[in-house]
Scaffold this active site. Structure first.
Site, short mmCIF file in Angstrom:
data_model
loop_
_atom_site.label_atom_id
_atom_site.label_comp_id
_atom_site.label_asym_id
_atom_site.label_seq_id
_atom_site.Cartn_x
_atom_site.Cartn_y
_atom_site.Cartn_z
CB CYS A 120 -40.15 -75.63 67.00
SG CYS A 120 -41.00 -74.78 65.87
CB CYS B 23 -44.83 -72.50 67.20
SG CYS B 23 -44.53 -73.59 65.68
CB SER B 24 -44.43 -76.42 70.07
OG SER B 24 -45.91 -76.26 69.47
CB CYS B 25 -42.53 -77.99 64.51
SG CYS B 25 -43.40 -76.83 63.74
FE FE Z 1 -43.22 -75.30 65.45
#
Ligand code: FE
Length: 201
Positions: free
Chosen positions: A92, A95-97
């Site tokens: 991602c 961010c951190s999906c």
């Molecule tokens: Fe994300």
């Protein structure tokens, strides 16, 4: 970061917006009850069941939900299959999906700026850092997760696993192999508890 999160949690609690007990339940759920073993079961099923594998290709969300794995951060799933010609890797960049229902919470490195930046620029180099060297002709495709769509990599089934059942096969499927930063384990590298039902990966 820890301090900022704690400060934020305190303020929101004092204002009555959140219930700390509910937060604890959520965190415990994703840390201890929902994790990569769910995804490993999806992968193992796809290795042994061609009908399920086709379903996964055409509607991964429904196929995965049929095994009981659905919920927040996994509403719209796409399964991407590794082959000798193509290796898939997930990041991602924003961010951190991450697909929570099948993999649990993301590892720290998945959220790091270094991984997010380099995965798209130098996927082969990132793989090398993870100890994975692919044959030169193998293409690498990097998938950028979003708030809407989450990806699950279906690693290649390792050789010499013909006689193994679904539970034994699931033990070969590590978290990282479903992000695409590792390959599935060979039977020789399977964890000791590989034959115990529900073994963690
Ligand atoms: Fe994300």
């Amino acid at each position: 970061m820890d301090l900022r999160v704690r400060a934020l949690e305190t303020v929101l609690t004092q204002k009555g917006y959140i219930d700390p007990a509910a937060l604890d339940v959520l965190i415990d759920t994703y840390q201890t009850r929902i994790g990569p073993r769910n995804g490993a079961r999806v992968v193992a099923r796809s290795w042994v069941d061609p009908v399920f594998r086709d379903w996964l290709r055409t509607d991964a969300s429904a196929a995965i939900a049929s095994l009981g794995y659905s919920g927040r951060q996994g509403e719209h799933m796409i399964a991407v299959e590794n082959t000798p010609a193509l290796h898939n890797m997930v990041v991602c960049t924003l961010c951190s999906c991450y697909p929570w229902p099948v993999l649990g919470l993301p590892p720290t490195w998945y959220k790091s700026a270094a991984y997010r930046a380099r995965a798209v620029r130098d996927a082969r180099g990132v793989l090398a850092d993870f100890g994975v060297t692919l044959p030169e002709p193998t293409r690498i495709r990097v998938w950028d997760s979003t708030a809407e769509v989450r990806y699950l990599v279906i690693p290649e089934r390792p050789a010499n696993t013909q006689g193994m059942d679904e539970i034994e096969l699931a033990a070969l499927v590590s978290r990282d192999s479903m992000i695409g930063t590792a390959l599935a384990r060979t039977p020789a590298n399977a964890p000791a508890q590989a034959r115990a039902p529900g073994a963690s990966t």
